[in-house]
Write a protein that holds these residues in place. Structure first.
Motif, PDB file in Angstrom:
ATOM      1  N   UNK A  57       2.066  14.688   0.482  1.00 16.81           N
ATOM      2  CA  UNK A  57       3.173  13.816   0.888  1.00 16.81           C
ATOM      3  C   UNK A  57       2.680  12.744   1.856  1.00 16.81           C
ATOM      4  N   UNK A  58       1.777  13.109   2.762  1.00 19.37           N
ATOM      5  CA  UNK A  58       1.221  12.137   3.710  1.00 19.37           C
ATOM      6  C   UNK A  58       0.362  11.091   2.990  1.00 19.37           C
ATOM      7  N   UNK A  59      -0.309  11.502   1.929  1.00 18.13           N
ATOM      8  CA  UNK A  59      -1.078  10.543   1.115  1.00 18.13           C
ATOM      9  C   UNK A  59      -0.121   9.544   0.458  1.00 18.13           C
ATOM     10  N   UNK A  60       1.010  10.053  -0.042  1.00 20.44           N
ATOM     11  CA  UNK A  60       2.029   9.187  -0.651  1.00 20.44           C
ATOM     12  C   UNK A  60       2.544   8.170   0.370  1.00 20.44           C
ATOM     13  N   UNK A  61       2.723   8.602   1.608  1.00 21.23           N
ATOM     14  CA  UNK A  61       3.192   7.710   2.680  1.00 21.23           C
ATOM     15  C   UNK A  61       2.111   6.684   3.022  1.00 21.23           C
ATOM     16  N   UNK A  62       0.861   7.144   3.092  1.00 21.34           N
ATOM     17  CA  UNK A  62      -0.261   6.232   3.365  1.00 21.34           C
ATOM     18  C   UNK A  62      -0.363   5.162   2.280  1.00 21.34           C
ATOM     19  N   UNK A  63      -0.116   5.560   1.042  1.00 17.51           N
ATOM     20  CA  UNK A  63      -0.144   4.625  -0.099  1.00 17.51           C
ATOM     21  C   UNK A  63       0.893   3.516   0.092  1.00 17.51           C
ATOM     22  N   UNK A  64       2.095   3.901   0.535  1.00 21.13           N
ATOM     23  CA  UNK A  64       3.152   2.908   0.754  1.00 21.13           C
ATOM     24  C   UNK A  64       2.788   1.978   1.908  1.00 21.13           C
ATOM     25  N   UNK A  65       2.214   2.538   2.984  1.00 23.57           N
ATOM     26  CA  UNK A  65       1.824   1.709   4.133  1.00 23.57           C
ATOM     27  C   UNK A  65       0.749   0.699   3.740  1.00 23.57           C
ATOM     28  N   UNK A  66      -0.167   1.115   2.850  1.00 22.77           N
ATOM     29  CA  UNK A  66      -1.292   0.254   2.460  1.00 22.77           C
ATOM     30  C   UNK A  66      -0.844  -0.993   1.707  1.00 22.77           C
ATOM     31  N   UNK A  67       0.375  -0.971   1.184  1.00 22.62           N
ATOM     32  CA  UNK A  67       0.884  -2.119   0.420  1.00 22.62           C
ATOM     33  C   UNK A  67       1.382  -3.245   1.319  1.00 22.62           C
ATOM     34  N   UNK A  68       1.482  -2.966   2.631  1.00 29.38           N
ATOM     35  CA  UNK A  68       1.958  -3.961   3.598  1.00 29.38           C
ATOM     36  C   UNK A  68       3.273  -4.596   3.136  1.00 29.38           C
ATOM     37  N   UNK A  69       4.175  -3.752   2.656  1.00 24.70           N
ATOM     38  CA  UNK A  69       5.438  -4.232   2.098  1.00 24.70           C
ATOM     39  C   UNK A  69       6.416  -4.643   3.189  1.00 24.70           C
ATOM     40  N   UNK A  70       7.364  -5.511   2.833  1.00 17.80           N
ATOM     41  CA  UNK A  70       8.426  -5.892   3.768  1.00 17.80           C
ATOM     42  C   UNK A  70       9.551  -4.861   3.761  1.00 17.80           C
ATOM     43  N   UNK A  71       9.747  -4.219   2.584  1.00 17.95           N
ATOM     44  CA  UNK A  71      10.779  -3.186   2.450  1.00 17.95           C
ATOM     45  C   UNK A  71      10.095  -1.887   2.036  1.00 17.95           C
ATOM     46  N   UNK A  72      10.322  -0.823   2.809  1.00 18.40           N
ATOM     47  CA  UNK A  72       9.731   0.480   2.497  1.00 18.40           C
ATOM     48  C   UNK A  72      10.860   1.497   2.328  1.00 18.40           C
ATOM     49  N   UNK A  73      10.908   2.112   1.157  1.00 21.70           N
ATOM     50  CA  UNK A  73      11.939   3.101   0.834  1.00 21.70           C
ATOM     51  C   UNK A  73      11.313   4.482   0.957  1.00 21.70           C
ATOM     52  N   UNK A  74      11.915   5.345   1.766  1.00 18.81           N
ATOM     53  CA  UNK A  74      11.407   6.697   1.958  1.00 18.81           C
ATOM     54  C   UNK A  74      12.445   7.691   1.446  1.00 18.81           C
ATOM     55  N   UNK A  75      12.133   8.359   0.337  1.00 14.44           N
ATOM     56  CA  UNK A  75      13.059   9.297  -0.296  1.00 14.44           C
ATOM     57  C   UNK A  75      12.639  10.727   0.068  1.00 14.44           C
TER      58      UNK A  75
END
Length: 501
Positions: A150-168
């Motif tokens: 799960x932490x890897x999945x979160x790291x993946x989202x952070x690496x995208x430098x997105x403006x909107x981050x959805x956490x389900x």
């Protein structure tokens, strides 16, 4: 918070065969804010976010991004437009490394198109350190625990430098320390001006990290309010349409003789575990993450080998070397990991529920009676209040909470003497939780012996007749329902670690 939303979803409608998942739903997301998206399982939360992230296409409605019309063709297009999603069900490739998963499709390459692994591993390590995670970037995902993945999945989202981050449901499988680290990162992202959508059934987390709440019910928008103007009871009432008068319905029924005995169970993960469960009794097992709770269940069920000790059912010693042995002897196990170990997502509700008990539906020629299968699955759909178009619907298309109900139905269908429930309400909303608790009470009243493993202490306290506390693979204490408190449980869980150290 800026006056103008970063993103608006207006009058979104989405229909699947036989069910209207979203009906004229609108949503606003602001920069520098954490917005809680709340609702029961099947309320439409994940469907709405899958439309935003390009997984689904809406039937009608529109999206505006920084005031301009937004069209998202697919998940890759969403990433390119600054939208990242951390799915409730992990979306990683087990045989790839941590860094390969984090940068999949976005790998740094040299002028000849060759992946620069050293650079990729170093970048992955930075994101993992930011999350307080010690996992090596070169580790295969298949070797990780659910929480680490799960932490890897979160790291993946952070690496995208997105403006909107959805956490389900981002903390569903995380330890308390990992959750605390995630909350620090969420506050950093918020201060950096990112817009976050936070989906969780853990209402305490909503009050800790969220600024505003949008609440859905049955595919419609119910309300949008600042979190400061809400409390748990008002959120629950908005979600389910009624007050829940008793979160943990207590059931006192007469207990019978001892049905199940574990005598000095030992292997590489559990050490000399002994306890009994009576007919009509719920024995809770509590402890910190890694204490050996699930390992006890897997040992009893034949997933993990038993190197010493004995299992007895109704006084008779059992030889359980495989889950099939346990099921045949009258022991059933509902795993904490429904996606990997509990369900076959590509199969229908009917096929999943009846799979462990197919012999019950065979005629003299050993042909399965599909009518009987359908009848049984309909019975459990009704009993478990599973939101579905019918027994033939594929489990993969259900919400996480409804998948969990199917997993429990699958565990109960064999009519076992002993039922082991490992995190039975993980990812389940408060209304559905109560339905599961009421089912536990019915099974208990019918004389079933139940072992309840949970990381939620209020659940263990509210539903157990006795509580065993585990630490470092051992039972460090036992409390009656009357004597047990959260403080006493935690003291025993930590004292076991101190003794081991």
């Amino acid at each position: 918070m800026n006056n103008a939303p970063l993103l608006e979803m207006k009058s979104i409608t989405k229909t699947f065969p036989g069910v209207k998942a979203l009906d004229d739903v609108s949503l606003r997301i602001f920069s520098g804010e954490v917005m809680a998206l709340l609702g029961e399982n099947g309320a439409g939360k994940s469907t709405l976010m899958k439309i935003l992230s390009g997984v689904y296409t809406m039937d009608s409605g529109e999206m505006l991004y920084e005031g301009k019309k937004l069209t998202v063709k697919d998940p890759k297009d969403a990433q390119n437009k600054g939208i990242a999603i951390i799915h409730q069900e992990l979306n990683l490739i087990p045989e790839l490394t941590v860094s390969e998963n984090i940068f999949l499709g976005r790998e740094p390459v040299n002028p000849f198109g060759k992946i620069k692994y050293a650079e990729m591993n170093a970048l992955a390590a930075e994101y993992l350190v930011r999350l307080g995670e010690k996992t090596l970037p070169t580790s295969k995902v298949s070797s990780l625990s659910v929480g680490q993945a799960q932490m890897v999945e979160i790291a993946k989202a952070l690496s995208m430098n997105a403006k909107i981050i959805i956490m389900d449901e981002p903390t569903d499988a995380l330890t308390d320390v990992e959750t605390e680290n995630l909350f620090k990162v969420i506050n950093e992202l918020k201060n950096d001006g990112k817009a976050l959508v936070y989906i969780s059934h853990k209402l305490s987390e909503v009050f800790e990290v969220c600024d505003r709440a949008t609440i859905l019910r049955d595919g419609t928008l119910v309300d949008e309010k600042p979190v400061a103007e809400l409390d748990e009871e008002s959120i629950i009432q908005l979600m389910v349409g009624r007050p829940l008068l008793e979160r943990y319905p207590k059931s006192d029924c007469p207990q019978g003789e001892v049905v199940f005995e574990a005598i000095s169970l030992t292997n590489s993960l559990v050490r000399s575990i002994s306890f009994q469960v009576k007919k009509g009794e719920v024995v809770g097992i509590a402890g910190l993450m890694g204490s050996g709770r699930s390992e006890v269940a897997k040992t009893i069920f034949g997933v993990l080998p038993l190197t010493a000790g004995e299992i007895r059912l109704n006084g008779k010693p059992l030889k359980v070397t495989h889950p099939a042995d346990a099921i045949a002897e009258g022991i059933s196990y509902v795993s904490e990991d429904r996606k990997q170990l509990g369900l076959i997502l590509g199969m229908s509700i009917k096929e999943n529920i009846t799979l462990p008990a197919l012999k019950k539906y065979q005629n003299v020629f050993r042909h399965v009676s599909y009518d009987k299968e359908t009848e049984t699955s309909k019975e459990y759909i009704k009993k478990m209040s599973i939101k579905t178009t019918g027994p033939s619907q594929k489990v993969v298309n259900l919400s996480g909470g409804n998948q969990q109900k199917v997993a429990i139905a699958k565990g109960v269908v064999t009519e076992p003497n002993v039922l082991i429930l490992d995190e039975p309400t993980r990812g389940v909303d408060v209304g559905a939780k109560k339905e599961i608790y009421e089912l536990i009470n019915l099974l208990k009243a019918d004389g079933m012996a139940i072992i309840l493993i949970s990381s939620e202490l209020p659940e263990v306290l509210g539903m157990s007749d006795r509580i065993l506390i585990m630490s470092a693979g051992r039972i460090s204490g036992e409390l009656t329902r009357q004597d047990a408190t959260q403080e006493k449980i935690m003291t025993l869980a930590i004292s076991g670690l101190t003794q081991t150290a």
